[in-house]
Motif scaffolding. Sequence first.
Motif, PDB file in Angstrom:
ATOM      1  N   SER A   9       0.833  -1.192   0.000  1.00 40.60           N
ATOM      2  CA  SER A   9       0.000   0.000   0.000  1.00 40.60           C
ATOM      3  C   SER A   9       0.879   1.258   0.000  1.00 40.60           C
ATOM      4  O   SER A   9       2.103   1.191   0.166  1.00 40.60           O
ATOM      5  N   ARG A  10       0.255   2.384  -0.186  1.00 40.65           N
ATOM      6  CA  ARG A  10       1.008   3.635  -0.369  1.00 40.65           C
ATOM      7  C   ARG A  10       1.927   3.948   0.807  1.00 40.65           C
ATOM      8  O   ARG A  10       3.016   4.491   0.624  1.00 40.65           O
ATOM      9  N   ILE A  15      -0.280  -5.795   1.932  1.00 38.21           N
ATOM     10  CA  ILE A  15      -1.668  -6.234   1.933  1.00 38.21           C
ATOM     11  C   ILE A  15      -1.741  -7.585   1.228  1.00 38.21           C
ATOM     12  O   ILE A  15      -1.364  -7.704   0.056  1.00 38.21           O
ATOM     13  N   ARG A  62      -6.123  -4.391   6.378  1.00 40.48           N
ATOM     14  CA  ARG A  62      -4.892  -4.173   7.155  1.00 40.48           C
ATOM     15  C   ARG A  62      -5.075  -4.488   8.635  1.00 40.48           C
ATOM     16  O   ARG A  62      -6.128  -4.245   9.218  1.00 40.48           O
ATOM     17  N   SER A  67      -2.075  -9.403   6.191  1.00 41.18           N
ATOM     18  CA  SER A  67      -1.777  -7.990   5.929  1.00 41.18           C
ATOM     19  C   SER A  67      -1.169  -7.328   7.159  1.00 41.18           C
ATOM     20  O   SER A  67      -1.515  -7.652   8.291  1.00 41.18           O
ATOM     21  N   ARG A  77      -6.147   5.167   4.721  1.00 40.42           N
ATOM     22  CA  ARG A  77      -5.237   4.029   4.502  1.00 40.42           C
ATOM     23  C   ARG A  77      -5.988   2.861   3.869  1.00 40.42           C
ATOM     24  O   ARG A  77      -5.463   2.158   3.021  1.00 40.42           O
ATOM     25  N   GLU A  80      -6.305   3.449   0.239  1.00 38.75           N
ATOM     26  CA  GLU A  80      -5.033   3.179  -0.436  1.00 38.75           C
ATOM     27  C   GLU A  80      -4.790   1.677  -0.574  1.00 38.75           C
ATOM     28  O   GLU A  80      -4.250   1.218  -1.591  1.00 38.75           O
ATOM     29  N   ASP A  81      -5.211   0.912   0.442  1.00 40.91           N
ATOM     30  CA  ASP A  81      -5.071  -0.550   0.372  1.00 40.91           C
ATOM     31  C   ASP A  81      -5.909  -1.107  -0.774  1.00 40.91           C
ATOM     32  O   ASP A  81      -5.440  -1.940  -1.560  1.00 40.91           O
ATOM     33  N   ALA A  84      -4.406  -0.420  -4.099  1.00 35.66           N
ATOM     34  CA  ALA A  84      -3.276  -1.301  -4.404  1.00 35.66           C
ATOM     35  C   ALA A  84      -3.759  -2.658  -4.908  1.00 35.66           C
ATOM     36  O   ALA A  84      -3.190  -3.221  -5.849  1.00 35.66           O
TER      37      ALA A  84
END
Length: 200
Positions: A9-10, A15, A62, A67, A77, A80-81, A84
């Motif tokens: 992820s970012r 993940i 996450r 993860s 977050r 972002e996960d 991805a």
Amino acid sequence: MDEVKTVVSRDGTPIAYARYGAGAGDGPAVVLVSGAPGTGAGELPLARLLARSCPVFVYDRRGHGGSGDAGPYAVERELEDLAAVLAAAGPGAAVHGSGTGGALALAAAAAGVPVGAVSVFEPPYDVALGPLPEVRARVLVVDGGASPAPVRRAARELSARLPRARHRTLTGQTHEVAPHVLAPVLAEFVAEVADSADLV
């Protein structure tokens, strides 16, 4: 099933995800978002059914399963996960989420995460109260015919507030929707969106 893989992820958090239906169908993949933060294990029955017609990606949110965890919870977050995992799934991948997973899928689309289409099953009631004009993807909002009236009303309201949404009720279903009832409806929607994109 392919072996469990990871994307980063970012913020650097790994993940974990698995793909089902390798080589199945020619259409885009579907990413399943679990209804509560946790592993993707609860999505496996639906994943196996959908995998007959398209590739399906299931991931651990996450802090759970395979993860990693990168500190206090933040919805940013989570978005972002999901982004991805969508990147791993490939262009045009659709997203489906039930309950809070549906809310996360809609939030991702509203935030500009590239999704081919979004399907949600009975996301939390308060999601229906706020307009989501930023969601430009095609959306399918589904509820159960045996679910409580406020839940069904919220699904209709949500569908009405989204610019490119439709509503569908699954007769006799509750919030614990049967995967074999939901799977063909979701597969049909994803295939229809993919076909319409091909014609553009």
